[in-house]
Enzyme design. Structure first.
Site, PDB file in Angstrom:
ATOM      1  N   LYS B  86       0.822  -1.220   0.000  1.00 16.42           N
ATOM      2  CA  LYS B  86       0.000   0.000   0.000  1.00 16.42           C
ATOM      3  C   LYS B  86       0.851   1.262   0.000  1.00 16.42           C
ATOM      4  CE  LYS B  86      -4.072  -1.976   0.163  1.00 16.42           C
ATOM      5  NZ  LYS B  86      -5.079  -1.776  -0.866  1.00 16.42           N
ATOM      6  N   GLU B 108      -9.745   6.450   2.701  1.00 17.38           N
ATOM      7  CA  GLU B 108     -10.600   5.414   3.264  1.00 17.38           C
ATOM      8  C   GLU B 108      -9.707   4.273   3.692  1.00 17.38           C
ATOM      9  OE1 GLU B 108      -9.669   5.445   0.262  1.00 17.38           O
ATOM     10  OE2 GLU B 108      -9.216   3.356  -0.219  1.00 17.38           O
ATOM     11  N   SER B 376       1.959  -9.530  -0.692  1.00 18.48           N
ATOM     12  CA  SER B 376       1.634  -8.096  -0.684  1.00 18.48           C
ATOM     13  C   SER B 376       1.796  -7.444   0.677  1.00 18.48           C
ATOM     14  CB  SER B 376       0.211  -7.896  -1.191  1.00 18.48           C
ATOM     15  OG  SER B 376      -0.698  -8.670  -0.424  1.00 18.48           O
TER      16      SER B 376
HETATM   17  C1  LIG Z   1      -1.622  -6.881   2.499  1.00 17.06           C
HETATM   18  C2  LIG Z   1      -2.717  -6.554   1.538  1.00 17.06           C
HETATM   19  N1  LIG Z   1      -2.775  -7.193   0.379  1.00 17.06           N
HETATM   20  C3  LIG Z   1      -3.759  -6.950  -0.489  1.00 17.06           C
HETATM   21  C4  LIG Z   1      -4.761  -6.048  -0.219  1.00 17.06           C
HETATM   22  C5  LIG Z   1      -5.839  -5.854  -1.235  1.00 17.06           C
HETATM   23  O1  LIG Z   1      -5.744  -4.656  -1.929  1.00 17.06           O
HETATM   24  P1  LIG Z   1      -5.295  -4.615  -3.458  1.00 17.06           P
HETATM   25  O2  LIG Z   1      -6.131  -5.614  -4.199  1.00 17.06           O
HETATM   26  O3  LIG Z   1      -5.568  -3.205  -3.837  1.00 17.06           O
HETATM   27  O4  LIG Z   1      -3.855  -4.958  -3.543  1.00 17.06           O
HETATM   28  C6  LIG Z   1      -4.739  -5.333   0.985  1.00 17.06           C
HETATM   29  C7  LIG Z   1      -5.763  -4.343   1.312  1.00 17.06           C
HETATM   30  O5  LIG Z   1      -5.836  -3.811   2.389  1.00 17.06           O
HETATM   31  C8  LIG Z   1      -3.684  -5.607   1.889  1.00 17.06           C
HETATM   32  O6  LIG Z   1      -3.607  -4.970   3.063  1.00 17.06           O
END
Ligand SMILES: Cc1ncc(COP(=O)(O)O)c(C=O)c1O
Ligand SMILES: Cc1ncc(COP(=O)(O)O)c(C=O)c1O
Lengths: 254, 409, 409, 254
Positions: B86, B108, B376
């Site tokens: 993020k 948000e 992620s």
């Molecule tokens: C660690 C992590 N991965 C994935 C996501 C999903 O978001 P996005 O699909 O925008 O990567 C989030 C959302 O809060 C997250 O905290």
């Protein structure tokens, strides 16, 4: 008769028209019907019927909550359309539908506008549908002789006002200030300049909304715009004084 | 009329008139930045000194042996400052806000990750900051609320609607509609009106750009398949961004919740439950009822239970360039447990969705194949959820003891 | 007789006869590794792909402006995998264990950081793992216990003695005395019998090596002063290791707890309360009574409340090469709050001690001066302690609610 | 007479000697005194008096806990030394002090050994002080004609055993196996080989400790070593049966 002409005609009689707003099915369909009755009896000139949506992005907390409660109480698009048909049959003022674009999109824009026309609705306000995204909508509205009400805001540039005006029908809804529905507005010099810009951009009647809540607000607008829109404040009155409080409130405004 | 960010039939910019000028300004700032090479190098250097970019690529040797198929590599977005990808988007938007000369940011947040990242960015850049968070999420993600407040942000609990992410987005838009002159809305994922989907994907593409170089260096070849979880779609778009022009299969994994046939899931592209719609400013697949009212969603991962999805991904599904799958809550907890034990890695519950699908497919590939999973975020932030998922008795006793202690005072 | 690791009068190897052969083997393995350049490059490459080394150097621009003196740089050990510098030492020892052909590791842990790092390393290397942790620490650091268990480690609660770090060390030695053939004891700091102080300092010196290059590159000069907190001394030795040969003032900051005159502190080198002693296998300054019994210590930071301190640091105090200061609990909480708001950084409570002293001295230096603070770990892990330190009502309500929920089931 | 000779002499009368262990001040100084009384009456040949230390790194859980409880009950180094003096005056067997190096170091090794000598103590066992670290200690012990007891373990290599033996006095304490005090030991062939190595490394008498707890253990050691050390097991008997249980237990061993 076209809505714009109807408005101009009424303005011959009254120096300012009043447009009010309800969320259909809030707090119930019965109450909605009684509120319309009261409003018409109080001399309201036009009415917005809001079909509730789960994501009313441009509405403030009061209308937002009414949207949700209406949905929870079982308000569906179908019931709202039936309601619109009924009030239009029973009361002799122009009714507009107000809702978010997804309601039309999901229903099918063509079918939806067809239903509107069949119900005798005059036009609609779709706050999250700027003209750039409105190709299908405009076509369908035109086909059904419905008025697409568009919006001016204080930070809409002159040039863009003219573009919007080209697509607009019925009247133009001018938001008085930045922000969502239901907050305070102060009517300043800046505001006068804004209204002048709106006037210059279109020949259509002008409605002014967001924050109109008292007789002095309406007095202030007299002569400056054609229609004063009372939205959030009627909901507040309804919440505080019940259906029977609405008529007195509206009568007190003019 | 200007380009409104369509990807096939998806995207667009369905915004109230009052925001049109603000979006025009943002589109302008974004386009200027995008065509100014110094912006990207400033971004890369900021991320290199403030977060830890390039984030490493880890070869998961034990998992590779365990599944006996493709060689598994993991892109370590969990090592970023604030613990997830993020921050890439957020710091990039921070630089844009600076360019635009604004002094306040709003955001948000669902899982809290994006809120913490934004509060962090605001502290670093000296902006004031308000974060909107649904009441349900405030309740389940209190640690993140605590950190946001300590970082100097105001956290506004959203009590409207279903009181989760989408309602926080609505509320953030309401703030913006009022305060756009000095305020930028830092949207947290590749959704929303143009230019957000495109802009967020661009900023996140730093992930894929790095990963492509790293995989080539580590394995001598491009990956056969890459996997990323899909909430709004930003980490997936970020990773995929490095491989669009390659012969690489791209797999997005959504929240299957209690199963695709349970209706308690958040699968917009891998299930048949979602339909086209327009909400929150853009057109995509939404989990909605026949009337177009948004439905409740469910996932063990707070960051994946969003009703919409990136319009760019919606289009990539239509074109077939990206394949979409779903992982259930139960599969996710299992994959997480395995990954912890085998590799000492603790993926966020969101990220663990990508691991699930990779684990399903790794055995059927050969050892010549390379697969790449986007981790992620890190799972620390999820301790309350993960401990519950494992039904850990020591943890429960600890919390109860702590509560008794607070009650006594 | 072999070199027993003396630094001035401090250090040595005061171990039971049963462990002598094990230590000889370890010294041998350590010396082999140290003289084999491929070991260090293997170590650097492991840390580059599994953790995120080199960790960034962040210029704290806002704090610099706030204090109006020296330019403040922060070395970001908090971005390491598992959240602190501890992992440097642990992964290095993991490579040694591999060389020695052993299959099991044990560790003590206080704050839990070192235990989590060791459990992580064991998962990655495929070792079995037992972590000893004092009962008091288990109670206050439950999140770390949870993660260690999920990573596959057995966590043994030590109910002997004062039930904190030193007792966990004793217990780990007891295990080792029994299982030395297949087991390596991964000591977590630059303390204990030879070769631990030297070996741990060597592995941690990766911090200082990187930092020296980075500061030169970022500021064009060497720092005037560098600051590190001192528990056992490993992060301090690691950072200082890059600057011993330079004209750079080295400052170690200990836990001042409730104040140096309160006796509720853990200051062994900055206070007059500690005296020379021999315990846990080495000679240094200990907080002990007249008989040589170890005293209770106190710090808001669980990782700093140790009774002994690195013998290397004890010697560097005697030679005057390192200056030692203490930061009180209250000062630490204040510095932490400031750092969060100004920079969006969340130092661990341990690391915040170094910030306190740097903040005291920055204003008296000029803008030509550069100071460097080691952010040894991240504060997320401390949420229970930090929330308590700030007496956060939202947090308390959350915990109580959570507990009610557990109780109800 | 030198301790080693004294042991050799006693061994003429008995085929195995018994050495027992107490933690001074556990559970109280009075009880400690009565335990010594009982042990001497039961025919014990030597005794270790452990001065409690807060970090008894080489001791197992039972002795560890006794150390802590003694400290909590107020056992200080001074009181332990006074106690040692008293038992040595009252009972006619050799007493040894057992403790960790910090106790001596903090007191001052020279002063401490002086006090030991003045109290008539025969020597001391310091399990965390290998000969390499023992220069000051060895000098002071020598100056005061005290016996420094050192330790062999199964993984002490032959060469090192000879180095240790060079420094050792009185006897050599052979630990039966890896581990801390108080766990099980199985007396295997490996064990016989170990004892042979110990024998070859020194002419001093050999004591064997760690895990000796029954008559059959003692029987097994008869003829193999000079002294059987009963440590943890007496503490267990004391905890379970009180001071009065100790004598019967010891008498039953031989
Ligand atoms: C660690 C992590 N991965 C994935 C996501 C999903 O978001 P996005 O699909 O925008 O990567 C989030 C959302 O809060 C997250 O905290
Ligand atoms: C973040 C952090 N910093 C510092 C320390 C203190 O240890 P050392 O002095 O060995 O660096 C600890 C110990 O747990 C820690 O977790």
């Amino acid at each position: 008769m076209m809505l714009a002409d109807e408005i101009r005609e009424k303005r011959q009689e009254r120096d300012i028209l009043l447009m009010t707003h309800i969320v259909v099915g809030y707090p119930s369909f019965d109450d909605s019907l009684r509120v319309v009755e009261q409003m018409v009896a109080a001399g309201v000139d036009l009415m917005e019927l809001q079909i509730p949506f789960s994501e009313p992005i441009a509405d403030g907390p009061v209308i937002l909550r009414a949207n949700q409660q209406a949905l929870m109480a079982g308000s569906t698009v179908e019931r709202c359309l039936v309601f619109a048909e009924e009030v239009n049959r029973r009361f002799d003022i122009p009714f507009l539908l107000m809702t978010y674009y997804n309601i039309l999109f999901k229903y099918g824009v063509s079918d939806f506008t067809g239903r509107m026309a069949a119900a005798g609705i005059a036009g609609s306000i779709v706050p999250d549908l700027p003209p750039e995204e409105a190709k299908d909508y405009l076509e369908a509205m035109g086909r059904n002789a419905l008025e697409p009400i568009f919006i001016f805001s204080p930070n809409t540039r002159d040039e863009r006002m003219r573009v919007i005006a080209k697509h607009a029908g019925g009247f133009v809804y001018c938001v008085a200030r930045k922000g969502v529905t239901g907050a305070e507005t102060s009517f300043s010099d800046e505001f006068a300049a804004y209204l002048a810009r709106c006037r210059a951009a279109t020949d259509l009647p002008l409605a002014l909304g967001f924050g109109v809540k008292s007789r002095s607000d309406v007095d202030f607008l007299r002569g400056q715009v054609d229609i004063a829109v009372i939205g959030t404040e009627t909901l507040r009155v309804l919440d505080e004084h019940g259906v029977d409080g609405v008529r007195g409130f509206i009568e007190g405004l003019r | 009329m200007t380009d409104r960010g369509y990807f096939g039939e998806f995207g667009g910019s369905f915004i109230p008139e009052i925001l049109v000028a603000t979006f025009e300004e943002l589109v302008q700032a974004y386009e200027d930045a995008r065509s100014d090479p110094s912006f990207w190098s400033q971004f890369v250097s900021l991320m290199g000194s403030y977060s830890c970019r390039p984030t490493p690529l880890t070869y998961a040797e034990n998992l590779t042996k365990h599944f006996g198929g493709a060689r598994i590599f993991v892109k370590r977005e969990d090592l970023n400052h604030t613990g997830a990808h993020k921050v890439n988007n957020v710091m990039g938007q921070g630089l844009l806000v600076q360019r635009m000369g604004k002094g306040r940011v709003i955001a948000e947040t669902g899982a809290g990750q994006h809120g913490v990242a934004t509060a962090t960015m605001a502290a670093k850049f000296g902006f004031s900051c308000t974060v909107y968070m649904g009441e349900v999420d405030v309740e389940r993600q209190r640690p993140n609320v605590f950190w946001m407040e300590r970082l100097g942000a105001e956290v506004v609990t959203v009590k409207e609607g279903t009181r989760i992410l989408k309602d926080a987005i609505n509320e953030a838009f309401r703030d913006w509609v009022t305060n756009m002159d000095d305020t930028h809305y830092v949207l947290g994922t590749a959704c929303g009106p143009h230019p957000f989907p495109e802009m967020v994907s661009w900023l996140q593409s730093i992930i894929g750009q790095e990963a492509r170089v790293q995989v080539l260096e580590a394995s001598g070849r491009l990956p056969t398949r890459v996997y990323a979880c899909v909430g709004g779609g930003s980490n997936a778009m970020g990773l995929f961004g490095g491989f669009f022009d390659d012969d690489v299969e791209l797999v997005g994994v959504e929240a299957g919740g209690r199963g695709l046939d349970s209706s308690a899931h958040a699968s917009r592209l891998a299930s048949a439950d979602a339909t086209r719609g327009v909400a929150q400013g853009y057109k995509t697949f939404f989990l909605q009822d026949r009337d177009g009212q948004m439905r409740e969603t469910h996932s063990v991962a707070a960051g994946l239970d969003y009703v919409g999805v990136s319009p760019i991904l919606a289009n990539l599904r239509e074109t077939g360039r990206v394949r979409f799958e779903a992982a259930t809550d139960a599969e996710v907890v299992e994959a997480l447990a395995l990954t912890m034990r085998k590799e000492g890695l603790i993926p966020a519950l969101e990220s663990a969705h990508a691991f699930v699908q990779a684990f399903k497919e790794a055995p059927e590939l050969s050892s010549d194949d390379v697969i790449l999973i986007n981790q992620s975020g890190r799972g620390d932030k999820d301790i309350f959820t993960i401990a519950d998922a494992f039904d850990d008795p020591g943890w429960k006793a600890f919390i109860c003891e702590k509560a008794r202690h607070y009650d006594a005072r």
